[in-house]
Design an enzyme around this catalytic site. Structure first.
Site, PDB file in Angstrom:
ATOM      1  N   ILE A 102      23.975  32.061  29.468  1.00 52.31           N
ATOM      2  CA  ILE A 102      23.502  32.929  28.397  1.00 52.31           C
ATOM      3  C   ILE A 102      24.562  32.916  27.301  1.00 52.31           C
ATOM      4  O   ILE A 102      25.761  32.834  27.570  1.00 52.31           O
ATOM      5  CB  ILE A 102      23.266  34.367  28.891  1.00 52.31           C
ATOM      6  CG1 ILE A 102      22.289  34.363  30.079  1.00 52.31           C
ATOM      7  CG2 ILE A 102      22.710  35.250  27.778  1.00 52.31           C
ATOM      8  CD1 ILE A 102      22.103  35.716  30.725  1.00 52.31           C
ATOM      9  N   GLU A 103      24.123  33.021  26.061  1.00 51.68           N
ATOM     10  CA  GLU A 103      25.046  32.883  24.934  1.00 51.68           C
ATOM     11  C   GLU A 103      26.123  33.963  24.897  1.00 51.68           C
ATOM     12  O   GLU A 103      27.141  33.809  24.223  1.00 51.68           O
ATOM     13  CB  GLU A 103      24.282  32.872  23.601  1.00 51.68           C
ATOM     14  CG  GLU A 103      23.424  34.082  23.331  1.00 51.68           C
ATOM     15  CD  GLU A 103      21.974  33.887  23.755  1.00 51.68           C
ATOM     16  OE1 GLU A 103      21.104  34.487  23.100  1.00 51.68           O
ATOM     17  OE2 GLU A 103      21.709  33.155  24.729  1.00 51.68           O
ATOM     18  N   SER A 104      25.924  35.051  25.615  1.00 51.21           N
ATOM     19  CA  SER A 104      26.944  36.098  25.676  1.00 51.21           C
ATOM     20  C   SER A 104      28.214  35.630  26.374  1.00 51.21           C
ATOM     21  O   SER A 104      29.248  36.280  26.274  1.00 51.21           O
ATOM     22  CB  SER A 104      26.390  37.322  26.414  1.00 51.21           C
ATOM     23  OG  SER A 104      25.974  36.944  27.719  1.00 51.21           O
TER      24      SER A 104
END
Length: 505
Positions: A324-326
């Site tokens: 996930i981009e987080s």
């Protein structure tokens, strides 16, 4: 470092200041400080005319960034996504503040450029989209087009086009920590993601600004091990001890604190299953484009609901690496207002570091939703039905992954296939220049991005190509011969066993 009340921290924010704030949905959000800013403005009229900068969307549809949707409190928002902020989205759509939308990864990495005194962040990300200054320069409403400065500049370097995301001074940085010791060192051991707190603190400090840190706990000197310090005391000016952690300092929107979001799985971890539905058939077809050992990003909506379950039911959850981009790797992805985290992640790295990996070509595949698709293969997710939504990390991710698979319902309340998209979030022309493999998967048909636009390559069993597909699209689509019929088990209660092909690296 000075320990202050919420009111004292808010009083340090001058009118017209540029304020950088950290968070992802409600993770890492300094809710007590945001709430204090709104209350101060309502009560005293100050601070006012702020420029608020945020790399990721920060809300649960009620709290977080929604506190800033007050006319006069902000004059400009520079951010990436307002999809979980109904009030802020309407506020910007009505032109009550200037709205500048920039890619999430570029904002995240821009904080480091500001901290280092560089003129900006140079990248190919955003070329050919609404962020490109030849189109809109990220200015997504009329007040921004009339009054906002240029945040993006087109640069030609060694014969190639790049975008320079320009640096600007940060007057106030607002961050969050699990604990702060007596010297002012901050740790984030209970935070479910490692976002931009350090870079925001550095950028504000080096701009001569003020850094405000909301702390869940205050601890004695020496209780935070040096390796656990997320932001050193030298970079923090004011510390606010959260008055009510139950409502103002939750690990996620749904959870005050749960160790599963910061702990590895003790044993093999499987992804959740999903009930059979038309949406699941989209995910089932999409995952069959993957290769074993691919590094994959999953977006919200249909991908987030179906890709993991489709892999799980096929026994292939461990065949790829979900990210996930987080900054999260592995684990069981959470959805809705808790998007951005996983239960039992295998790794959590900083936000900007994840985008460095993505933007540099580390992603093998991404699965994204689509609001509109046009005859050229362009996609819009950022401005739908007149609603200002923003792009989040969509542009960073779809311009850098080797394979981009859009997952969308053929049928819906609003037409998905249109003559021309209302907003250019994904540029098909740029994807062709990047030599990316682009696929559009629906429950009825699969399309591929060809040189001339969309090409129909597969249909579901029993579908009448002319009546059910081509006749429902308002522009001509070329048909690949021979046209393939999707595997019938995709549309049955359970799928037949299959294997992912080895990666062709």
């Amino acid at each position: 470092m000075r320990l202050v009340s919420v009111a004292e921290a808010v009083a340090s924010i001058r009118d017209s200041a540029t304020v950088a704030v950290d968070g992802f949905t409600m993770m890492g959000v300094a809710e007590a400080v945001y709430q204090g800013i709104e209350e101060s403005f309502r009560g005293r009229g100050h601070p006012r005319d702020l420029v608020v900068v945020h790399a990721a969307g920060q809300s649960n549809r009620r709290q977080g960034f929604e506190h800033f949707a007050q006319e006069g409190l902000v004059r400009r928002i520079v951010g990436s996504h307002w999809g979980l902020m109904p009030r802020m989205s309407a506020f910007l759509g009505a032109g009550l503040a200037e709205a500048v939308c920039l890619p999430q990864g570029q904002l995240s990495t821009l904080y480091r450029a500001i901290a280092a005194g560089r003129p900006g962040n140079l990248s190919r990300i955003g070329l050919g989209t609404f962020v490109d200054p030849r189109i809109q320069g990220g200015k997504v409403n009329e007040p921004a087009r009339q009054h906002a400065p240029d945040y993006v500049e087109l640069i030609t370097l060694r014969g190639d086009d790049f975008l320079l995301y320009r640096s600007f001074p940060v007057d106030v940085g607002i961050i969050r920590a699990t604990a702060v010791d007596e010297d002012g060192n901050a740790s984030q051991e209970e935070e479910a993601v490692t976002l931009d707190a350090l870079a925001i603190a550095e950028s504000a400090h080096n701009s001569g600004g003020v850094v405000i840190c909301q702390a869940k706990r205050l601890v004695k000197r020496g209780e935070i091990a040096p390796r656990q310090v997320a932001v050193p005391a030298a970079m923090i000016d004011l510390v606010v001890h959260t008055p009510d952690p139950q409502t103002q300092h939750r690990q996620t929107d749904r959870t005050l604190f749960d160790p599963v979001f910061v702990s590895a799985a003790p044993d093999h971890l499987d992804l959740p299953r999903a009930e059979f539905s038309a949406r699941l058939t989209i995910g089932r077809r999409a995952v069959r484009f993957l290769h074993r050992d691919d590094v994959v990003n999953i977006g919200t909506g249909i991908p987030g609901d179906t890709i993991g379950p489709a892999l799980a039911e096929a026994g292939l959850a461990g065949a790829v690496t979900l990210t996930i981009e987080s900054g999260v790797y592995g684990g069981v992805p959470q959805g809705g207002v808790d998007f951005g985290i996983t239960a039992h992640p295998s790794a959590i790295i900083p936000h900007a570091a994840q985008f460095d990996f993505y933007n540099g070509g580390g992603l093998d595949a991404t699965f994204m939703g689509a609001g509109q698709v046009d005859r050229e293969g362009n996609v819009n997710v950022s401005l739908l039905g007149g609603r200002v939504i923003g792009a989040g990390g969509f542009i960073d991710i779809t311009q850098s992954a080797r394979m981009v698979c859009f997952c969308l319902a053929f049928e819906g309340r609003n037409p998905k296939f249109v003559e021309r998209v209302d907003h250019l979030t994904f540029s098909a022309a740029q994807a062709r220049r990047n030599k990316q493999d682009v696929i559009y998967v629906t429950e009825r048909a699969v399309f591929h991005l060809a040189d001339s636009g969309l090409e129909l390559v597969e249909v579901a069993p029993g579908v009448d190509v002319r009546k059910d597909v081509l006749g429902q699209i308002p522009f001509p689509v070329q048909v690949k011969e021979p046209l393939v019929t999707m595997a019938p088990d995709i549309f049955q209660q359970s799928v037949a066993p299959f294997e992912l092909q080895p990666a062709a690296r």
